[in-house]
Design a protein around this motif. Structure first.
Motif, PDB file in Angstrom:
ATOM      1  N   ARG A   7       0.583  -1.128  -0.419  1.00 49.77           N
ATOM      2  CA  ARG A   7      -0.114   0.110  -0.152  1.00 49.77           C
ATOM      3  C   ARG A   7       1.050   1.081   0.164  1.00 49.77           C
ATOM      4  O   ARG A   7       0.295   2.109  -0.505  1.00 49.77           O
ATOM      5  N   SER A   8       1.559   1.469   0.749  1.00 50.92           N
ATOM      6  CA  SER A   8       2.459   2.315   0.606  1.00 50.92           C
ATOM      7  C   SER A   8       3.625   2.358   0.412  1.00 50.92           C
ATOM      8  O   SER A   8       4.735   2.847   0.199  1.00 50.92           O
ATOM      9  N   HIS A   9       4.329   0.868  -0.239  1.00 51.39           N
ATOM     10  CA  HIS A   9       5.294   0.827  -0.606  1.00 51.39           C
ATOM     11  C   HIS A   9       5.102  -0.431  -2.322  1.00 51.39           C
ATOM     12  O   HIS A   9       5.371  -0.761  -2.096  1.00 51.39           O
ATOM     13  N   LYS A  10       5.336   0.504  -3.392  1.00 59.32           N
ATOM     14  CA  LYS A  10       5.387  -0.149  -4.856  1.00 59.32           C
ATOM     15  C   LYS A  10       6.135  -1.380  -4.599  1.00 59.32           C
ATOM     16  O   LYS A  10       7.483  -1.024  -4.654  1.00 59.32           O
ATOM     17  N   ALA A  11       5.792  -3.057  -5.451  1.00 58.50           N
ATOM     18  CA  ALA A  11       7.238  -3.473  -5.264  1.00 58.50           C
ATOM     19  C   ALA A  11       6.344  -4.490  -6.404  1.00 58.50           C
ATOM     20  O   ALA A  11       5.154  -5.151  -6.404  1.00 58.50           O
ATOM     21  N   ASP A  12       7.318  -5.535  -6.514  1.00 58.37           N
ATOM     22  CA  ASP A  12       7.305  -6.870  -7.171  1.00 58.37           C
ATOM     23  C   ASP A  12       7.250  -8.232  -6.624  1.00 58.37           C
ATOM     24  O   ASP A  12       8.246  -8.104  -5.670  1.00 58.37           O
ATOM     25  N   ILE A  13       5.688  -8.498  -6.991  1.00 56.62           N
ATOM     26  CA  ILE A  13       5.751  -9.846  -6.028  1.00 56.62           C
ATOM     27  C   ILE A  13       5.414 -11.140  -6.955  1.00 56.62           C
ATOM     28  O   ILE A  13       5.110 -11.439  -7.706  1.00 56.62           O
ATOM     29  N   TYR A  14       6.271 -11.898  -6.167  1.00 56.28           N
ATOM     30  CA  TYR A  14       6.194 -13.309  -6.926  1.00 56.28           C
ATOM     31  C   TYR A  14       5.541 -14.393  -5.394  1.00 56.28           C
ATOM     32  O   TYR A  14       6.421 -14.305  -4.559  1.00 56.28           O
ATOM     33  N   LEU A  15       4.556 -14.685  -6.314  1.00 61.68           N
ATOM     34  CA  LEU A  15       4.040 -16.038  -5.320  1.00 61.68           C
ATOM     35  C   LEU A  15       4.297 -16.773  -5.596  1.00 61.68           C
ATOM     36  O   LEU A  15       4.643 -17.692  -6.398  1.00 61.68           O
ATOM     37  N   ALA A  16       4.655 -17.801  -4.380  1.00 61.00           N
ATOM     38  CA  ALA A  16       5.903 -18.861  -3.890  1.00 61.00           C
ATOM     39  C   ALA A  16       4.558 -20.146  -3.037  1.00 61.00           C
ATOM     40  O   ALA A  16       3.909 -19.222  -2.470  1.00 61.00           O
ATOM     41  N   HIS A  17       5.771 -20.773  -3.382  1.00 60.01           N
ATOM     42  CA  HIS A  17       5.303 -22.108  -2.687  1.00 60.01           C
ATOM     43  C   HIS A  17       4.064 -22.502  -2.503  1.00 60.01           C
ATOM     44  O   HIS A  17       3.639 -23.182  -1.815  1.00 60.01           O
ATOM     45  N   LEU A  18       3.233 -23.043  -4.353  1.00 65.99           N
ATOM     46  CA  LEU A  18       1.597 -22.898  -4.570  1.00 65.99           C
ATOM     47  C   LEU A  18       2.272 -24.291  -4.310  1.00 65.99           C
ATOM     48  O   LEU A  18       2.726 -25.417  -4.037  1.00 65.99           O
ATOM     49  N   SER A  19       1.115 -24.888  -3.390  1.00 67.37           N
ATOM     50  CA  SER A  19       0.624 -26.397  -3.747  1.00 67.37           C
ATOM     51  C   SER A  19       0.114 -27.539  -4.591  1.00 67.37           C
ATOM     52  O   SER A  19      -0.413 -26.776  -5.440  1.00 67.37           O
ATOM     53  N   LYS A  20       0.877 -28.366  -5.188  1.00 63.49           N
ATOM     54  CA  LYS A  20       0.671 -28.923  -6.315  1.00 63.49           C
ATOM     55  C   LYS A  20      -0.389 -29.603  -6.155  1.00 63.49           C
ATOM     56  O   LYS A  20      -1.271 -29.232  -7.548  1.00 63.49           O
ATOM     57  N   ASP A  21      -1.286 -30.178  -4.970  1.00 66.64           N
ATOM     58  CA  ASP A  21      -2.713 -30.526  -4.952  1.00 66.64           C
ATOM     59  C   ASP A  21      -3.776 -29.411  -4.986  1.00 66.64           C
ATOM     60  O   ASP A  21      -4.860 -29.335  -4.862  1.00 66.64           O
ATOM     61  N   ASN A  22      -3.308 -28.390  -4.344  1.00 65.20           N
ATOM     62  CA  ASN A  22      -4.483 -27.800  -4.046  1.00 65.20           C
ATOM     63  C   ASN A  22      -4.091 -26.125  -3.818  1.00 65.20           C
ATOM     64  O   ASN A  22      -4.607 -25.446  -3.221  1.00 65.20           O
ATOM     65  N   ASN A  23      -3.876 -25.927  -5.332  1.00 62.30           N
ATOM     66  CA  ASN A  23      -3.886 -24.654  -5.867  1.00 62.30           C
ATOM     67  C   ASN A  23      -3.540 -24.524  -6.936  1.00 62.30           C
ATOM     68  O   ASN A  23      -3.300 -25.698  -7.334  1.00 62.30           O
ATOM     69  N   MET A  24      -3.571 -23.540  -7.898  1.00 60.82           N
ATOM     70  CA  MET A  24      -2.826 -23.176  -8.754  1.00 60.82           C
ATOM     71  C   MET A  24      -2.318 -21.736  -9.392  1.00 60.82           C
ATOM     72  O   MET A  24      -3.143 -21.381  -8.936  1.00 60.82           O
ATOM     73  N   LYS A  25      -1.925 -21.879 -10.442  1.00 60.52           N
ATOM     74  CA  LYS A  25      -1.399 -20.322 -10.269  1.00 60.52           C
ATOM     75  C   LYS A  25      -2.548 -19.508 -10.679  1.00 60.52           C
ATOM     76  O   LYS A  25      -2.127 -18.445 -10.026  1.00 60.52           O
ATOM     77  N   ASP A  26      -3.303 -19.617 -11.685  1.00 59.57           N
ATOM     78  CA  ASP A  26      -3.982 -18.639 -12.118  1.00 59.57           C
ATOM     79  C   ASP A  26      -4.904 -18.410 -10.919  1.00 59.57           C
ATOM     80  O   ASP A  26      -5.476 -17.092 -10.951  1.00 59.57           O
ATOM     81  N   LEU A  27      -5.374 -19.577 -10.383  1.00 58.30           N
ATOM     82  CA  LEU A  27      -6.596 -18.946  -9.242  1.00 58.30           C
ATOM     83  C   LEU A  27      -5.516 -17.967  -8.267  1.00 58.30           C
ATOM     84  O   LEU A  27      -6.870 -17.648  -7.072  1.00 58.30           O
ATOM     85  N   ALA A  28      -4.199 -18.387  -7.668  1.00 55.82           N
ATOM     86  CA  ALA A  28      -3.454 -17.901  -6.401  1.00 55.82           C
ATOM     87  C   ALA A  28      -3.526 -16.496  -7.185  1.00 55.82           C
ATOM     88  O   ALA A  28      -3.778 -15.862  -6.736  1.00 55.82           O
ATOM     89  N   ARG A  29      -3.510 -16.082  -8.284  1.00 58.86           N
ATOM     90  CA  ARG A  29      -3.107 -15.026  -9.113  1.00 58.86           C
ATOM     91  C   ARG A  29      -4.209 -14.147  -8.647  1.00 58.86           C
ATOM     92  O   ARG A  29      -4.637 -12.910  -8.715  1.00 58.86           O
ATOM     93  N   MET A  30      -5.615 -14.547  -9.157  1.00 63.92           N
ATOM     94  CA  MET A  30      -6.560 -13.660  -9.200  1.00 63.92           C
ATOM     95  C   MET A  30      -7.182 -13.581  -7.414  1.00 63.92           C
ATOM     96  O   MET A  30      -7.854 -12.211  -7.107  1.00 63.92           O
ATOM     97  N   THR A  31      -6.813 -14.335  -6.997  1.00 69.15           N
ATOM     98  CA  THR A  31      -7.583 -14.049  -5.406  1.00 69.15           C
ATOM     99  C   THR A  31      -6.719 -13.306  -4.781  1.00 69.15           C
ATOM    100  O   THR A  31      -6.860 -11.886  -4.260  1.00 69.15           O
ATOM    101  N   VAL A  32      -5.440 -13.289  -4.854  1.00 67.02           N
ATOM    102  CA  VAL A  32      -4.726 -12.293  -4.655  1.00 67.02           C
ATOM    103  C   VAL A  32      -4.611 -11.023  -5.167  1.00 67.02           C
ATOM    104  O   VAL A  32      -4.501 -10.104  -4.318  1.00 67.02           O
ATOM    105  N   GLU A  33      -5.142 -11.126  -6.622  1.00 65.25           N
ATOM    106  CA  GLU A  33      -5.134  -9.979  -7.330  1.00 65.25           C
ATOM    107  C   GLU A  33      -6.646  -9.252  -6.105  1.00 65.25           C
ATOM    108  O   GLU A  33      -6.798  -7.872  -6.045  1.00 65.25           O
ATOM    109  N   GLN A  34      -8.084 -10.181  -6.605  1.00 64.58           N
ATOM    110  CA  GLN A  34      -8.838  -9.612  -5.908  1.00 64.58           C
ATOM    111  C   GLN A  34      -8.971  -9.292  -4.774  1.00 64.58           C
ATOM    112  O   GLN A  34      -9.270  -8.198  -4.189  1.00 64.58           O
TER     113      GLN A  34
END
Length: 264
Positions: A208-235
């Motif tokens: 909010r106060s300091h712009k950053a590049d964010i790498y979403l990491a350590h996604l579960s192979k069984d309980n997550n997906m890249k598109d879902l993680a990115r969409m949920t975090v962005e929302q």
């Protein structure tokens, strides 16, 4: 030369992150086979024989699987806290005592022009810790493998220009998935892993106060997906009045291929 990083691999199957300046080159963890780590490094244009050392976050196999092999092959110093050394000693094979160094939780070390600060997280290892790297006014913070993100962790990551941040699971996928309940309870607990939603809430405090590049990491192979993680975090970030472009940029990581070597 500026601070640069590449996430060589990230996920429940293995983790390794590369950080460099003009004179210092470190791996954070070595959680894949030596052969796989060498292939990933080659794909990213990184020479493992030029490493200054390996920093260890905790003793779980997805963070230390190839540690002993690399240390022996390239005569690399290893840095870990005392309790982690004791926990992983039998897992990594024989390492020359001259290659064993202590980096205690909450300590700050300087390697040339690179400052590295460790901090505690909440995970079911003996004494897990992660790191912030500072060089010429730029800051990189790596924060995964924690059941929740405390105010103290937020403080350690504040004003980071690049964040490699855990977004381990989608809560609904985990609850409905095939894992036994005791494993689900571990992941959802305070010493487990951060969900997509909780990652978004914590990241809102940081960017909010300091712009950053964010790498979403350590996604579960069984309980997550890249598109879902990115969409949920962005929302989640947008709902907190934190917007892509203005406050952050989101990037994926992968368990099988490295991100490009990028300036922090």
């Amino acid at each position: 030369m500026t601070l640069k990083c590449s996430v060589l691999a990230s996920g429940s199957t293995g983790n390794a992150i590369y950080v460099e300046t003009a004179t210092e080159r470190f791996l954070v963890d070595a959680g894949l086979s030596g052969k796989k780590l060498e292939a990933l490094a080659a794909d990213a244009g990184i020479r493992l024989d030029s490493l200054s050392g390996i920093l260890v976050t905790h003793e779980h196999s997805d963070h230390v699987k190839g540690l002993g092999i690399l240390a022996r092959r390239y005569k690399l110093p290893i840095y870990a806290n005392d309790r982690t050394w004791k926990a992983m000693d039998s897992m990594i094979g024989t390492v020359d005592p001259a290659q064993k160094f202590h980096f205690e939780t909450g300590a700050r070390k300087t390697f040339g022009s690179l400052d590295v600060e460790s901090f505690a997280v909440s995970h079911d290892a003996v004494e897990p810790m992660f790191f912030s790297f500072m060089h010429e006014g730029r800051k990189l913070t790596i924060l995964t493998d924690t059941g929740y993100v405390s105010d103290r962790m937020i403080g350690m990551a504040r004003e980071a220009d690049t964040l490699i941040f855990e977004s381990n699971h989608d809560i609904s996928m985990l609850r409905m998935g095939r894992y036994p309940w005791n494993v689900k309870r571990r992941i959802l607990g305070d010493e487990g892993h951060v969900s997509n939603e909780d990652a978004g809430m914590a990241l809102a405090e940081l960017v909010r106060s300091h712009k950053a590049d964010i790498y979403l990491a350590h996604l579960s192979k069984d309980n997550n997906m890249k598109d879902l993680a990115r969409m949920t975090v962005e929302q989640t970030l947008t709902a907190e009045d934190v917007h892509p472009g203005e406050h952050f940029r989101l990037f994926d990581t992968d368990p099988e291929s490295p991100t490009g070597l990028k300036e922090v």
